[in-house]
Scaffold this motif. Structure first.
Motif, PDB file in Angstrom:
ATOM      1  N   THR A 148      27.901  -9.926   5.442  1.00  0.00           N
ATOM      2  CA  THR A 148      28.115  -8.566   5.941  1.00  0.00           C
ATOM      3  C   THR A 148      27.515  -8.395   7.334  1.00  0.00           C
ATOM      4  N   ASP A 158      28.588  -5.741  -4.334  1.00  0.00           N
ATOM      5  CA  ASP A 158      28.265  -4.578  -3.504  1.00  0.00           C
ATOM      6  C   ASP A 158      29.025  -3.313  -3.904  1.00  0.00           C
ATOM      7  N   ASP A 206      24.302  -4.796   2.690  1.00  0.00           N
ATOM      8  CA  ASP A 206      24.219  -6.169   2.233  1.00  0.00           C
ATOM      9  C   ASP A 206      23.931  -7.028   3.470  1.00  0.00           C
ATOM     10  N   VAL A 257      31.192  -4.385  10.052  1.00  0.00           N
ATOM     11  CA  VAL A 257      30.280  -3.234  10.006  1.00  0.00           C
ATOM     12  C   VAL A 257      30.274  -2.437  11.300  1.00  0.00           C
ATOM     13  N   GLY A 305      29.114  -3.672   1.984  1.00  0.00           N
ATOM     14  CA  GLY A 305      29.002  -5.081   1.650  1.00  0.00           C
ATOM     15  C   GLY A 305      30.350  -5.773   1.625  1.00  0.00           C
ATOM     16  N   ASP A 306      30.313  -7.073   1.420  1.00  0.00           N
ATOM     17  CA  ASP A 306      31.519  -7.897   1.489  1.00  0.00           C
ATOM     18  C   ASP A 306      32.052  -8.347   0.134  1.00  0.00           C
TER      19      ASP A 306
END
Length: 164
Positions: free
Chosen positions: A37, A122, A33, A14, A116-117
């Motif tokens: 994340t 996500d 998220d 991120v 998100g991951d």
């Protein structure tokens, strides 16, 4: 249908979403998220560099809301430690949590990113809600619970087949 599984952007972490990069993408707000994340699954706290990144975003006027499928009590502790609003039990991949966050915080879908991951949670939720989706590499995936790990091989297939 498969197009909804493809993120608009992919990054490693991120913190690669600098203020300049977000401005270039035209994003003024982010739905983030939490597990995988902002922090490893087994950690109760986000990574220190993530904390500083969030400070930088707020100073630049980027709005942020946590959006997690996690339970309220656990996610509220993370949100409180970061002084951020949150939506728990977001039910991703349903777009309802995204839409709720947009409505409650008056974010514009056209300028909001979902970060998100997980592709099947996500990215799918964000795309279904009409947001810009950003997939990050999960933090310490070996710590993920079984219900997250079971999706990873299918995500790999999606990436292999659809990202050609």
């Amino acid at each position: 249908m498969f197009a909804k599984l493809i993120p608009n952007h992919q990054i490693g972490c991120v913190t690669e979403l600098t203020v300049d990069r977000l401005q270039t993408l035209g994003l003024t707000a982010l739905l983030l998220d939490v597990d995988g994340t902002l922090k490893p699954y087994l950690s109760k706290e986000p990574l220190p560099e993530v904390r500083q990144w969030l400070v930088d975003l707020r100073q630049a006027g980027i709005k942020v809301c946590l959006l997690s499928n996690g339970r309220g009590k656990r996610i509220s502790k993370v949100a409180e430690s970061l002084d951020l609003p949150y939506i728990a039990l977001a039910m991703k991949p349903s777009p309802k949590g995204c839409r709720r966050a947009l409505a409650e915080h008056k974010f514009d879908a056209a300028t909001t990113g979902m970060v998100g991951d997980q592709i099947f949670a996500d990215v799918l939720a964000g795309n279904r809600a009409g947001l810009t989706t950003i997939l990050v590499t999960p933090i310490h995936p070996e710590q993920e619970p079984w219900f997250a790990r079971v999706k990873r091989p299918f995500e790999k297939i999606v990436r292999t087949c659809l990202y050609r």
